[in-house]
Design an enzyme around this catalytic site. Structure first.
Site, PDB file in Angstrom:
ATOM      1  N   ASP A  35       0.827  -1.212   0.000  1.00 61.56           N
ATOM      2  CA  ASP A  35       0.000   0.000   0.000  1.00 61.56           C
ATOM      3  C   ASP A  35       0.861   1.262   0.000  1.00 61.56           C
ATOM      4  O   ASP A  35       0.605   2.214   0.734  1.00 61.56           O
ATOM      5  CB  ASP A  35      -0.964  -0.009   1.185  1.00 61.56           C
ATOM      6  CG  ASP A  35      -2.169   0.921   0.961  1.00 61.56           C
ATOM      7  OD1 ASP A  35      -2.454   1.259  -0.209  1.00 61.56           O
ATOM      8  OD2 ASP A  35      -2.810   1.296   1.955  1.00 61.56           O
ATOM      9  N   ASN A  40       0.911   7.424   2.740  1.00 59.49           N
ATOM     10  CA  ASN A  40       1.501   6.434   3.645  1.00 59.49           C
ATOM     11  C   ASN A  40       2.997   6.650   3.848  1.00 59.49           C
ATOM     12  O   ASN A  40       3.699   5.743   4.302  1.00 59.49           O
ATOM     13  CB  ASN A  40       1.233   5.011   3.152  1.00 59.49           C
ATOM     14  CG  ASN A  40      -0.134   4.528   3.551  1.00 59.49           C
ATOM     15  OD1 ASN A  40      -0.802   5.129   4.380  1.00 59.49           O
ATOM     16  ND2 ASN A  40      -0.573   3.441   2.939  1.00 59.49           N
ATOM     17  N   ASP A  53       1.688   2.646   7.828  1.00 55.51           N
ATOM     18  CA  ASP A  53       0.549   1.766   7.545  1.00 55.51           C
ATOM     19  C   ASP A  53       0.967   0.427   6.954  1.00 55.51           C
ATOM     20  O   ASP A  53       0.933   0.218   5.748  1.00 55.51           O
ATOM     21  CB  ASP A  53      -0.467   2.463   6.628  1.00 55.51           C
ATOM     22  CG  ASP A  53      -1.771   1.693   6.529  1.00 55.51           C
ATOM     23  OD1 ASP A  53      -1.893   0.609   7.153  1.00 55.51           O
ATOM     24  OD2 ASP A  53      -2.673   2.156   5.822  1.00 55.51           O
TER      25      ASP A  53
END
Length: 185
Positions: A35, A40, A53
């Protein structure tokens, strides 16, 4: 602060280099983040980029296949749109790295082929050579390869890091010689 889309050329390549270093460390632990995206990653108070994350992380080889293409739209690698089960490899993060590089370069706007679902379903994204940040052909070539629809043709994140590091250090080396009490630079 989260990574910004306004930058100097040096800051841009330094940000990409830091992101590549972080991904290289993650991949060295046999993990795939899954991700990677601008929201992030965040700079700490000392200007060091941190990857956040880890909720979708896959541990290799145990989690080397997925039945579910979870992640963030536009940052998902094209192979994640294939029918299940999909092989999870570090190339997934390399693709998201390339999309993030475009996001930063385009001040938050991605080229249309990267916004298609699945990505690049009707055309390839423009080359990084068309972008505003001047870079040598070797950097353009490796950044372009991060977005290859074939995961086996994407470079390793280590190769990306090495190329960016070479670009950042080019012309910045200083030779210092000393002999006894005499020193010259």
């Amino acid at each position: 602060e989260y990574i910004a889309t306004k930058h100097t050329d040096f800051e841009y390549f330094r940000t990409l280099w830091q992101l590549a270093c972080g991904l290289e460390d993650i991949h060295a632990q046999n993990q795939v983040h899954r991700d990677i995206k601008p929201s992030n990653v965040k700079f700490d108070g000392e200007g060091i980029l941190k990857i956040l994350d880890f909720g979708l992380v896959s541990q290799l080889p145990a989690d080397d296949e997925t039945m579910d293409a979870r992640g963030t739209r536009y940052y998902l690698a094209p192979e994640l749109y294939d029918p299940p089960s999909v092989k999870v490899t570090p190339a997934i993060d390399v693709y998201a790295f390339g999309v993030t590089a475009w996001y930063l370069l385009g001040a938050g706007v991605l080229p249309k082929p990267l916004r298609q679902i699945p990505p690049q379903s009707s055309s390839a994204p423009p080359s990084f050579s068309a972008a505003a940040a001047p870079a040598p052909a070797s950097i353009v070539a490796i950044l372009d390869r991060t977005l290859n629809v074939d995961p086996t043709r994407r470079p390793s994140i280590s190769a990306v890091r090495e190329a960016l590091e070479g670009h950042l250090l080019f012309g910045r080396h200083v030779l210092a010689l000393s002999a006894g009490n005499n020193r010259s630079i």
